[in-house]
Design an enzyme around this catalytic site. Structure first.
Site, mmCIF file in Angstrom:
data_model
loop_
_atom_site.group_PDB
_atom_site.id
_atom_site.type_symbol
_atom_site.label_atom_id
_atom_site.label_comp_id
_atom_site.label_asym_id
_atom_site.label_seq_id
_atom_site.Cartn_x
_atom_site.Cartn_y
_atom_site.Cartn_z
ATOM 1 N N GLY A 89 -43.865 -1.614 -6.315
ATOM 2 C CA GLY A 89 -44.536 -0.621 -5.723
ATOM 3 C C GLY A 89 -45.341 0.104 -6.699
ATOM 4 N N GLU A 90 -45.331 1.208 -6.843
ATOM 5 C CA GLU A 90 -45.898 2.026 -8.076
ATOM 6 C C GLU A 90 -45.089 2.777 -8.914
ATOM 7 O OE1 GLU A 90 -49.312 1.785 -8.984
ATOM 8 O OE2 GLU A 90 -48.497 3.237 -10.665
ATOM 9 N N SER A 91 -44.750 2.065 -10.085
ATOM 10 C CA SER A 91 -43.780 2.608 -10.928
ATOM 11 C C SER A 91 -43.864 4.315 -11.271
ATOM 12 C CB SER A 91 -43.656 1.939 -12.333
ATOM 13 O OG SER A 91 -44.825 1.737 -12.973
ATOM 14 N N HIS A 97 -42.195 -10.786 -7.024
ATOM 15 C CA HIS A 97 -41.647 -10.459 -5.889
ATOM 16 C C HIS A 97 -41.256 -11.600 -5.103
ATOM 17 C CE1 HIS A 97 -43.144 -6.327 -5.518
ATOM 18 N NE2 HIS A 97 -44.446 -6.876 -6.241
ATOM 19 N N GLU A 144 -38.898 -11.560 -2.802
ATOM 20 C CA GLU A 144 -38.700 -10.896 -1.440
ATOM 21 C C GLU A 144 -39.961 -11.206 -0.493
ATOM 22 O OE1 GLU A 144 -39.052 -8.917 -3.895
ATOM 23 O OE2 GLU A 144 -40.391 -7.593 -3.429
ATOM 24 N N ARG A 175 -47.762 -2.835 -18.150
ATOM 25 C CA ARG A 175 -48.355 -2.964 -16.654
ATOM 26 C C ARG A 175 -49.433 -3.641 -16.305
ATOM 27 N NH1 ARG A 175 -49.157 2.996 -14.903
ATOM 28 N NH2 ARG A 175 -48.949 2.036 -12.870
ATOM 29 N N CYS A 214 -40.873 -6.162 -10.455
ATOM 30 C CA CYS A 214 -42.153 -5.453 -10.678
ATOM 31 C C CYS A 214 -42.252 -3.866 -10.890
ATOM 32 C CB CYS A 214 -42.984 -5.773 -9.332
ATOM 33 S SG CYS A 214 -44.844 -5.844 -9.790
ATOM 34 N N ILE A 243 -47.945 -9.265 -8.088
ATOM 35 C CA ILE A 243 -48.824 -8.413 -7.447
ATOM 36 C C ILE A 243 -49.183 -7.294 -8.287
ATOM 37 C CG2 ILE A 243 -49.365 -6.903 -5.380
ATOM 38 C CD1 ILE A 243 -47.668 -8.693 -3.587
ATOM 39 N N ARG A 244 -50.468 -7.222 -9.264
ATOM 40 C CA ARG A 244 -50.328 -6.180 -10.300
ATOM 41 C C ARG A 244 -49.183 -6.194 -11.016
ATOM 42 N NH1 ARG A 244 -50.792 -1.093 -8.727
ATOM 43 N NH2 ARG A 244 -49.830 -1.664 -6.472
HETATM 44 N N1 GLN Z 1 -48.600 -2.348 -11.043
HETATM 45 C C1 GLN Z 1 -47.589 -1.805 -10.484
HETATM 46 C C2 GLN Z 1 -46.865 -0.687 -11.393
HETATM 47 O O1 GLN Z 1 -47.300 -0.322 -12.425
HETATM 48 C C3 GLN Z 1 -46.507 -2.483 -10.144
HETATM 49 C C4 GLN Z 1 -46.880 -3.483 -8.832
HETATM 50 C C5 GLN Z 1 -45.875 -4.017 -7.985
HETATM 51 O O2 GLN Z 1 -44.614 -3.428 -8.069
HETATM 52 N N2 GLN Z 1 -46.178 -4.777 -7.346
HETATM 53 O O3 GLN Z 1 -45.951 0.475 -11.023
#
Ligand code: GLN
Length: 200
Positions: free
Chosen positions: A51-53, A177, A179, A112, A83, A141-142
């Site tokens: 997600g977004e840390s 990921h 999943e 990151r 992630c 993903i990112r």
């Molecule tokens: N770039 C996101 C972060 O810094 C991580 C991306 C992800 O969990 N797919 O949290």
């Protein structure tokens, strides 16, 4: 299957919670959302989703679950961070936003967004020798990269040798990921080797 008597918590503050639950359903493993401190009571392991840390970090403080989480991880609760979840386990984060904190558990340095933005996302197969049956499918993903592993063991690498998975005792962190690409062997391995292993 080793995990059938276990209850796994999924940190459900933000991110791809549902996709992890679907993998656990497919493996016949019970699970519950973890949002507040009492949700941690009685779980055998915890998944911290992607997600977004920085958002998960902030919400963990708002929901007062940050300190209990840190104690549970330090006390040996088996954890799988994917992630953003990997970033939240790292001791050092390159590219953190101002004030961003982590839970700790893995003494590593992660960068990151090491591959660029959303459009640079990709799927590939990675080398993960702990998992039987050949290369593991993974979505990035990112995604972060692990730049320094210090005392942790490397468990997953990209074809070019870059490190995308580590383990240190009860904590496993992966930059990708499984999943999202119908790859359940990583969860299966974690349930067997780390979660059930902690009970043997
Ligand atoms: N770039 C996101 C972060 O810094 C991580 C991306 C992800 O969990 N797919 O949290």
């Amino acid at each position: 299957m080793a995990g059938s008597h276990l209850t796994i918590g999924v940190l459900a503050l933000q991110g791809d919670v549902r996709e992890h639950e679907l993998v656990l359903d497919g493996l016949g493993v019970s699970h519950r959302h973890v949002r507040i401190p009492t949700d941690l009571v009685g779980i055998d392991g915890l998944i911290i989703p992607g997600g977004e840390s920085s958002v998960i970090d902030k919400l963990s403080r708002i929901f007062d679950v940050r300190d209990p989480l840190i104690s549970a991880i330090a006390g040996g609760l088996p954890v799988l961070g994917t992630c953003a979840g990997l970033i939240l386990l790292a001791s050092t984060v390159i590219g953190a936003i101002d004030g961003q904190q982590t839970f700790g558990g893995l003494d590593i340095e992660v960068e990151r967004n090491a591959f660029g933005g959303q459009v640079e996302s990709f799927e590939t197969s990675i080398d993960m020798p702990v998992i039987a049956g050949g290369p593991v499918m993974a979505a990035f993903i990112r995604a972060p990269l692990i730049r320094d592993v210090r005392g942790c063991s490397v468990i997953a690498t990209l074809p070019n040798g870059e490190i995308v998975g580590v383990r240190s005792g009860n904590c496993v962190g992966i930059a990708f990921h499984p999943e999202l690409v119908a790859e359940s062997r990583v969860h299966e391995w974690w349930l067997d080797a780390v979660v059930a292993g902690a009970q043997r």
